[in-house]
Design a protein around this motif. Structure first.
Motif, PDB file in Angstrom:
ATOM      1  N   HIS A  73       0.896  -1.173  -0.102  1.00 22.60           N
ATOM      2  CA  HIS A  73       0.022  -0.147   0.004  1.00 22.60           C
ATOM      3  C   HIS A  73       0.858   1.370   0.189  1.00 22.60           C
ATOM      4  O   HIS A  73       0.260   2.398  -0.269  1.00 22.60           O
ATOM      5  N   SER A  74       1.901   1.176   0.320  1.00 19.21           N
ATOM      6  CA  SER A  74       2.923   2.445   0.150  1.00 19.21           C
ATOM      7  C   SER A  74       2.940   2.837  -1.288  1.00 19.21           C
ATOM      8  O   SER A  74       3.488   4.143  -1.400  1.00 19.21           O
ATOM      9  N   ALA A  75       2.766   1.959  -2.087  1.00 19.56           N
ATOM     10  CA  ALA A  75       2.945   2.308  -3.323  1.00 19.56           C
ATOM     11  C   ALA A  75       1.512   2.793  -4.276  1.00 19.56           C
ATOM     12  O   ALA A  75       1.513   3.067  -5.667  1.00 19.56           O
ATOM     13  N   HIS A  76       0.428   2.615  -3.481  1.00 18.24           N
ATOM     14  CA  HIS A  76      -0.801   2.553  -4.236  1.00 18.24           C
ATOM     15  C   HIS A  76      -1.138   4.044  -4.726  1.00 18.24           C
ATOM     16  O   HIS A  76      -1.626   4.155  -5.844  1.00 18.24           O
ATOM     17  N   TYR A  77      -0.667   5.091  -3.936  1.00 20.56           N
ATOM     18  CA  TYR A  77      -1.133   6.337  -4.566  1.00 20.56           C
ATOM     19  C   TYR A  77      -0.414   6.724  -5.662  1.00 20.56           C
ATOM     20  O   TYR A  77      -1.169   7.398  -6.726  1.00 20.56           O
ATOM     21  N   ALA A  78       1.013   6.544  -5.860  1.00 21.86           N
ATOM     22  CA  ALA A  78       1.494   6.951  -7.096  1.00 21.86           C
ATOM     23  C   ALA A  78       0.888   6.073  -8.360  1.00 21.86           C
ATOM     24  O   ALA A  78       0.822   6.656  -9.360  1.00 21.86           O
ATOM     25  N   VAL A  79       0.586   4.861  -8.085  1.00 24.10           N
ATOM     26  CA  VAL A  79       0.128   3.910  -9.376  1.00 24.10           C
ATOM     27  C   VAL A  79      -1.352   4.608  -9.748  1.00 24.10           C
ATOM     28  O   VAL A  79      -1.779   4.661 -10.686  1.00 24.10           O
ATOM     29  N   MET A  80      -2.203   4.456  -8.471  1.00 21.43           N
ATOM     30  CA  MET A  80      -3.624   5.199  -8.736  1.00 21.43           C
ATOM     31  C   MET A  80      -3.718   6.545  -9.452  1.00 21.43           C
ATOM     32  O   MET A  80      -4.431   6.718 -10.351  1.00 21.43           O
ATOM     33  N   ARG A 101      -5.029  12.939   2.424  1.00 22.04           N
ATOM     34  CA  ARG A 101      -4.574  13.974   1.428  1.00 22.04           C
ATOM     35  C   ARG A 101      -4.478  13.414   0.187  1.00 22.04           C
ATOM     36  O   ARG A 101      -5.014  13.670  -0.805  1.00 22.04           O
ATOM     37  N   GLN A 102      -3.747  12.082   0.137  1.00 23.22           N
ATOM     38  CA  GLN A 102      -3.718  11.462  -1.197  1.00 23.22           C
ATOM     39  C   GLN A 102      -4.943  11.102  -1.654  1.00 23.22           C
ATOM     40  O   GLN A 102      -5.134  10.927  -3.034  1.00 23.22           O
ATOM     41  N   LEU A 103      -5.836  10.273  -0.857  1.00 23.39           N
ATOM     42  CA  LEU A 103      -6.963   9.909  -1.608  1.00 23.39           C
ATOM     43  C   LEU A 103      -7.854  11.056  -2.266  1.00 23.39           C
ATOM     44  O   LEU A 103      -8.639  10.992  -3.171  1.00 23.39           O
ATOM     45  N   GLU A 104      -7.994  12.125  -1.181  1.00 26.08           N
ATOM     46  CA  GLU A 104      -8.827  13.344  -1.801  1.00 26.08           C
ATOM     47  C   GLU A 104      -8.186  13.781  -3.187  1.00 26.08           C
ATOM     48  O   GLU A 104      -9.060  14.328  -3.906  1.00 26.08           O
ATOM     49  N   GLU A 105      -6.879  13.843  -3.467  1.00 24.86           N
ATOM     50  CA  GLU A 105      -6.317  14.066  -4.659  1.00 24.86           C
ATOM     51  C   GLU A 105      -6.797  13.310  -5.602  1.00 24.86           C
ATOM     52  O   GLU A 105      -6.969  13.670  -6.907  1.00 24.86           O
ATOM     53  N   CYS A 106      -6.753  11.932  -5.468  1.00 25.88           N
ATOM     54  CA  CYS A 106      -7.212  11.110  -6.425  1.00 25.88           C
ATOM     55  C   CYS A 106      -8.716  11.062  -6.772  1.00 25.88           C
ATOM     56  O   CYS A 106      -9.044  11.243  -7.925  1.00 25.88           O
TER      57      CYS A 106
END
Length: 329
Positions: A73-80, A101-106
């Motif tokens: 899950h440390s890589a989820h944000y970049a891939v998503m 923050r990461q989720l809301e950006e996505c």
């Protein structure tokens, strides 16, 4: 409509999804991994059409409709983020990101492009939980008053293992706590606005044991107990005014019991558990992919996404209270 899936990652959960896609007659169009040989082996096993050397090449292929992210899950944000920016719908394993923050950006990218985001918290997709939610909403058991959730795994401490590795976003909260928090949010009428918590930490700085107390504006309370260093039953209890629901092995549960504690015009036999059954645990990922494709087809999934956002907001607030940050946050 049938969709082409692309899979990022080739670990055990990617194999479970591969099995589910095959059972449901779906096409795995592409796969990529940090290890190309692993991706090639996966492609042979699941009759995948294309092996991509990296995520950039995969998301650039206009034949892919849905990207399934099965990395740590440390890589989820970049891939998503890359997948969404390329116009792909995303189904991501839990925890969907490291923080809100990461989720809301996505989410903002997805909303701007008309795309769907969902995650692999299985209980959100299990038929049993949908049935239990109908019972709660009918208020035949009265209002929800208290929710209790346990999850404990007995892991030997190893600083290099992902469970205890801070660079891989280890710790109990994001690994098992996401399930417990999702259970709570699923049955609460509204998002908690009071969060109290305490934790013990491993030598690597990640949380290994914690207690979390939640309360919302509807005066519903929840208590969550988590640990990576002792076995606990995966048990969730939803206590209402006129009875309670108990779910064992709740992440992929197919059975629950309802105990009515107050007689009514509908029933007079109190204290005797009633067994509720729906779905099959072995098909947990089948339900996930079916829901995901339905969200895409119907341009929906808003309630599911709101639950995901609320859960991540809770997890982020808990870590903020602990002062615990992951590498790179």
């Amino acid at each position: 409509m049938l969709y082409n899936w692309g899979i990022v990652g080739t670990g055990w959960i990617a194999h479970e999804m591969g099995d589910a896609l095959k059972r449901n007659g779906r096409t795995i169009y592409g796969v990529c991994s940090g290890h190309v040989e692993s991706a090639r082996k996966y492609a042979q096993e699941y009759d995948v059409k294309k092996v991509f050397e990296n995520v950039d090449a995969m998301v650039a292929d206009d034949q892919i409709d849905i990207i399934y992210i099965a990395t740590p899950h440390s890589a989820h944000y970049a891939v998503m983020k890359k997948a969404l920016e390329a116009g792909k719908h995303v189904f991501c394993e839990k925890a969907i990101t490291l923080n809100s923050r990461q989720l809301e950006e996505c989410v903002a990218i997805a909303e701007a492009k008309g795309l769907v985001i969902s995650d692999g918290v299985t209980l959100f997709h299990m038929p049993l939980f949908k049935k239990l939610k109908e019972i709660i909403r009918s208020q035949e058991l009265g209002k929800v008053k208290m929710i209790q959730v346990n999850f404990g795994s007995n892991k030997e401490f190893d600083p290099n293992n992902r469970f205890f590795n801070k660079s891989l976003a280890g710790g109990a909260l994001l690994d098992i706590g996401v399930y417990a928090t999702s259970f709570v949010r699923y049955f609460m009428s509204s998002k908690p606005n009071v969060i109290l918590t305490t934790a013990d930490f491993a030598p690597t700085g990640v949380d290994e044991t914690s207690g979390i107390l939640l309360k919302n504006e509807d005066d519903e309370m929840a208590v969550i107990s988590l640990t990576l260093r002792a076995k606990q039953p995966k048990r969730g209890i939803v206590a209402c005014e006129n009875g309670y629901i108990e779910v064992m092995e709740y992440p992929r549960a197919c059975q629950a019991t309802i105990t009515r504690t107050k007689a009514s015009s509908k029933w007079s036999d109190t204290g005797k558990p009633e067994v509720i059954e729906a779905g099959e645990s072995q098909y947990a990922l089948d339900y996930e992919l079916q829901d995901m494709e339905q969200y895409v087809t119907e341009h929906d999934g808003k309630e599911n996404l709101q639950n995901i956002r609320d859960v991540m907001a809770i997890l982020t607030a808990v870590r903020n209270q602990w002062g615990m940050k992951y590498d790179g946050e």
